[in-house]
Structures are given as structure tokens and as C-alpha cells.
Design an enzyme around this catalytic site. Structure first.
Site, PDB file in Angstrom:
ATOM      1  N   SER A 108      19.663   7.929  21.763  1.00 30.17           N
ATOM      2  CA  SER A 108      18.134   7.860  21.670  1.00 30.17           C
ATOM      3  C   SER A 108      17.449   8.526  22.855  1.00 30.17           C
ATOM      4  O   SER A 108      18.144   8.514  23.903  1.00 30.17           O
ATOM      5  CB  SER A 108      17.654   6.705  21.396  1.00 30.17           C
ATOM      6  N   SER A 109      16.683   9.381  22.741  1.00 32.81           N
ATOM      7  CA  SER A 109      15.774   9.812  23.845  1.00 32.81           C
ATOM      8  C   SER A 109      15.164   8.544  24.675  1.00 32.81           C
ATOM      9  O   SER A 109      14.805   8.973  25.736  1.00 32.81           O
ATOM     10  CB  SER A 109      14.624  10.852  23.415  1.00 32.81           C
ATOM     11  N   CYS A 110      14.986   7.418  24.322  1.00 35.02           N
ATOM     12  CA  CYS A 110      14.431   6.505  24.942  1.00 35.02           C
ATOM     13  C   CYS A 110      15.485   5.845  26.067  1.00 35.02           C
ATOM     14  O   CYS A 110      15.213   5.131  26.872  1.00 35.02           O
ATOM     15  CB  CYS A 110      13.732   5.180  24.077  1.00 35.02           C
ATOM     16  N   TYR A 137      16.264  -1.888  23.836  1.00 36.84           N
ATOM     17  CA  TYR A 137      16.936  -0.906  22.866  1.00 36.84           C
ATOM     18  C   TYR A 137      17.844   0.057  23.797  1.00 36.84           C
ATOM     19  O   TYR A 137      18.793   0.505  23.421  1.00 36.84           O
ATOM     20  CB  TYR A 137      15.927  -0.341  21.850  1.00 36.84           C
ATOM     21  N   LYS A 141      21.739   1.135  24.104  1.00 34.75           N
ATOM     22  CA  LYS A 141      21.929   2.501  23.565  1.00 34.75           C
ATOM     23  C   LYS A 141      22.756   3.060  24.790  1.00 34.75           C
ATOM     24  O   LYS A 141      23.793   3.651  24.728  1.00 34.75           O
ATOM     25  CB  LYS A 141      21.069   3.286  23.328  1.00 34.75           C
ATOM     26  N   HIS A 180       7.825   3.729  13.150  1.00 33.26           N
ATOM     27  CA  HIS A 180       7.473   4.537  14.303  1.00 33.26           C
ATOM     28  C   HIS A 180       6.118   5.130  13.995  1.00 33.26           C
ATOM     29  O   HIS A 180       5.563   5.146  12.647  1.00 33.26           O
ATOM     30  CB  HIS A 180       8.618   5.669  14.505  1.00 33.26           C
TER      31      HIS A 180
HETATM   32  P1  GDP Z   1       7.870   5.395  20.922  1.00 33.05           P
HETATM   33  O1  GDP Z   1       8.088   6.775  20.945  1.00 33.05           O
HETATM   34  O2  GDP Z   1       9.313   4.680  21.515  1.00 33.05           O
HETATM   35  O3  GDP Z   1       6.801   5.111  21.953  1.00 33.05           O
HETATM   36  O4  GDP Z   1       7.583   4.673  19.335  1.00 33.05           O
HETATM   37  P2  GDP Z   1       6.241   4.812  18.392  1.00 33.05           P
HETATM   38  O5  GDP Z   1       6.862   6.117  17.369  1.00 33.05           O
HETATM   39  O6  GDP Z   1       6.323   3.559  17.669  1.00 33.05           O
HETATM   40  O7  GDP Z   1       4.935   5.153  19.148  1.00 33.05           O
HETATM   41  C1  GDP Z   1       4.692   6.568  19.788  1.00 33.05           C
HETATM   42  C2  GDP Z   1       3.168   6.398  19.913  1.00 33.05           C
HETATM   43  O8  GDP Z   1       2.289   6.387  19.149  1.00 33.05           O
HETATM   44  C3  GDP Z   1       2.782   5.323  20.888  1.00 33.05           C
HETATM   45  O9  GDP Z   1       2.031   5.837  21.841  1.00 33.05           O
HETATM   46  C4  GDP Z   1       2.029   4.323  19.912  1.00 33.05           C
HETATM   47  O10 GDP Z   1       0.963   3.650  20.530  1.00 33.05           O
HETATM   48  C5  GDP Z   1       1.330   5.679  18.993  1.00 33.05           C
HETATM   49  N1  GDP Z   1       0.830   5.011  17.847  1.00 33.05           N
HETATM   50  C6  GDP Z   1      -0.469   5.542  17.383  1.00 33.05           C
HETATM   51  N2  GDP Z   1      -0.545   4.746  16.017  1.00 33.05           N
HETATM   52  C7  GDP Z   1       0.651   4.162  15.696  1.00 33.05           C
HETATM   53  C8  GDP Z   1       0.737   3.358  14.727  1.00 33.05           C
HETATM   54  O11 GDP Z   1       0.359   3.109  13.760  1.00 33.05           O
HETATM   55  N3  GDP Z   1       2.194   2.970  14.902  1.00 33.05           N
HETATM   56  C9  GDP Z   1       3.352   3.148  15.833  1.00 33.05           C
HETATM   57  N4  GDP Z   1       4.301   2.527  15.809  1.00 33.05           N
HETATM   58  N5  GDP Z   1       2.492   3.985  16.879  1.00 33.05           N
HETATM   59  C10 GDP Z   1       1.629   4.363  16.849  1.00 33.05           C
END
Ligand code: GDP
Length: 310
Positions: A108-110, A137, A141, A180
């Protein structure tokens, strides 16, 4: 790869695993043993060893994992660490014992440091502290990558590890608590439109930047690397460009047809400020993605309407 080779896709019900099976079947691979969770618990080391002993797959793709968005990752570090370690340890070890010809581990990129250089080269691994919201996580990974590299070094195993960027597509998780961002915003925009709401709540500041790759492109990259890549060194898989969460929210509202206001919920975390992978290594091998974000979002919304929306 021979079309009759036995390929086990661990996690074939998930976003990534289901895309891999679809792609393999399209390409004519037909020897793909499948087990539901009720038939095989991948965290159960003994059961996994028995399964590998019976089936003796030639190739294994480790796409099984506990995954989730920023909130789930942050709220359940024990489950994200423990479940992922258990699953990957049992599958990778059983694959070695059964003498598989090749294994592909989905990273994963994280795994990269929170403040890694952008775009993130593969060499950034373990060069700085991780993003706290997904540290559990990421540590799991990283352990999986290191286990594959150890099998390669100590036993000469052909175990490769790929690092996909943020993924989306059919069979994504649309649960608002655990998904996500892309799937969450598709659902929120759809529901806001259906309710004729004036507002849509987006988490954080909208400033973080993320790169999104359609899972069909990811599956195509994985098949390409199974054929062409035999190194234990990790390799990134990405689209090549990122966008801000605000731009993503606007694009999704446009695709869905919701024209209300975006409201920002500052009580939710932003996470990593930017996550864009450097895909020079993969492109140099001759692979490129094909599904632009707008087209992929429209296709995923279509899938959501047919399969998830009530
Ligand atoms: P990340 O890439 O591991 O940070 O995972 P996410 O895909 O859950 O979140 C990506 C970004 O989108 C973060 O900055 C979140 O705060 C933002 N975000 C905005 N609205 C939402 C939402 O409704 N759900 C999630 N999961 N993230 C959100």
C-alpha cells in the site's frame, strides 16, 4: 504464464481480489481455486497450510487484508495490525511450504513516511515516521514486504511486493464509517441528491492531495508484473497525478448530479498531506494505466447504483 496454471487469489471477494479474478478470467486463466471466508479462514495458519497442501497453486496473489479508510484505521489499530499480520503470515508461509512458483504481495502507498518526497519513490520506505492515522496498517504491510524479501534472500523465493496508490472501483466498500474517501463521497453525493439536501459534509480541510487508480488498472499492472518482474525490491503502481480532496468532491458531485454546497467537517483528520507515487520504475518496464478519473468515477457510480443503492 500458462493459462492453465493454478493461481490462488487470496481475498477474491474484495475490491482488489475481485478485479484480479475478473481480469485473469478475461485473459483466459481458468484454474482459479476459490474459497469463501466460511470455507477458509485465511488467518487460521493450520487451515491455510491444509488448503495449500491440497490445492498446490503455482502462483499466489495476496490480496486479502483488513482495509479501511482514515477513520477505521485510526479507531481500530489492534484489528488492523493483528488481522493483517495473521493473514499475510499464514498465506506467505504456506505458499513457501507448498513450493509456489511465484507470489505477489499487495502492499500500500501508506507504507511510506508521512513527509516522504513527492512523488514518492520506492526508496522512501523506512526513511521517516509514518502517518499516525494509518500506522498500524502500514506496519503490518511493511512486515509483509520484509517477509517476502526475507524468503527471497534466504530461500531464493520469487516473492514480489507491489505498492498500489489509493484504489477505487466495483466492489469497493461504501460504508460511511469504514470506507475510503472516493466511495464515501459517491454515496454521500448520491444520498444528498436523492434527499434533495442542500449540503454535503466532507471530512477535514479538503486540502490533502491523493492519487486515485481504478482497480481494473491495478489488476492489469499486477498481471503485467507477474509476467515481467522478478525482483524482491518493491514497485509502485499509480496513476501518475494527484488531486485535492476538494477537487475530488467537486468532480464526484458533478458526476452524480448534486449541485448543493460542500461543508467541511474540521473535527475529522486530514491524514497525510499528500500521497502521490513515483511510477517511473513501472512505466520504464512498459506499463501504463488507461482509465481516467472522471471515467472511472462514472463507471463506479453506475456500479453503485446497480449494486448498492436501495
Ligand atoms: P487515507 O488516504 O489513508 O487518508 O484515507 P481516506 O481515503 O479515508 O481519506 C483521504 C482523505 O479524504 C482524508 O483527508 C479524509 O479526511 C478525506 N475525506 C473527506 N471526506 C471523507 C469521507 O467522507 N470519508 C473518508 N474516509 N475520508 C474523507
Amino acid at each position: 504464464m500458462d493459462k492453465s496454471e493454478k493461481i490462488f487469489v487470496a481475498g477474491h471477494h474484495g475490491l482488489v481480489g475481485s478485479a484480479l479474478v475478473r481480469r485473469l478470467e478475461q485473459e483466459g486463466f481458468h484454474n482459479l481455486p476459490k474459497r469463501d471466508r466460511s470455507q477458509l479462514d485465511l488467518a487460521d495458519e493450520r487451515a491455510v497450510h491444509n488448503f495449500f497442501g491440497e490445492e498446490k497453486p503455482a502462483i499466489v496473489i495476496v490480496a486479502a487484508a483488513r482495509v479501511g479508510g482514515i477513520k477505521a484505521n485510526n479507531d481500530y489499530p489492534v484489528e488492523f495490525l493483528l488481522d493483517n499480520l495473521r493473514i499475510q503470515n499464514s498465506v506467505i508461509y504456506a505458499a513457501h511450504k507448498a513450493g509456489v512458483r511465484k507470489l505477489l504481495f499487495m502492499g500500500s502507498s501508506c507504507i511510506y513516511p508521512k513527509f516522504a518526497p513527492q512523488p514518492i519513490p520506492e526508496t522512501a520506505l523506512l526513511n521517516g515516521p509514518l502517518e499516525p492515522t494509518n500506522e498500524a496498517y502500514a506496519i503490518a504491510k511493511i512486515a509483509g514486504i520484509k517477509l517476502c524479501q526475507a524468503f527471497s534472500r534466504e530461500y531464493g523465493a520469487n516473492f514480489i511486493s507491489v505498492m498500489p496508490t489509493n484504489l477505487y472501483g466495483p466492489n469497493d466498500n461504501f460504508d460511511l464509517e469504514t470506507s475510503h474517501v472516493l466511495a464515501a463521497l459517491l454515496r454521500k453525493a448520491h444520498e444528498a441528491k436523492s434527499r434533495k439536501a442542500r449540503e454535503l459534509v466532507v471530512w477535514g480541510s479538503g486540502k490533502p492531495r491523493r492519487e486515485f487508480l481504478h482497480v481494473t488498472d491495478l489488476a492489469s499492472a499486477c498481471l503485467f508484473l507477474l509476467e515481467k518482474y522478478d525482483s524482491p525490491e518493491i514497485i509502485n503502481i499509480g496513476w501518475g497525478e494527484d488531486i485535492s480532496i476538494r477537487e475530488l468532491a467537486e468532480l464526484i458531485c458533478d458526476v452524480v448530479g448534486f449541485d448543493g454546497e460542500l461543508v467541511w467537517d474540521a473535527t475529522k483528520p486530514d491524514g497525510t498531506p499528500r500521497k502521490l507515487l513515483d511510477t517511473t520504475k513501472l512505466r520504464a518496464l512498459g506499463w501504463q494505466p488507461t482509465i481516467p478519473l472522471r471515467q472511472g468515477v462514472a463507471q463506479t457510480y453506475d456500479w453503485f447504483l446497480k449494486n448498492v443503492a436501495g
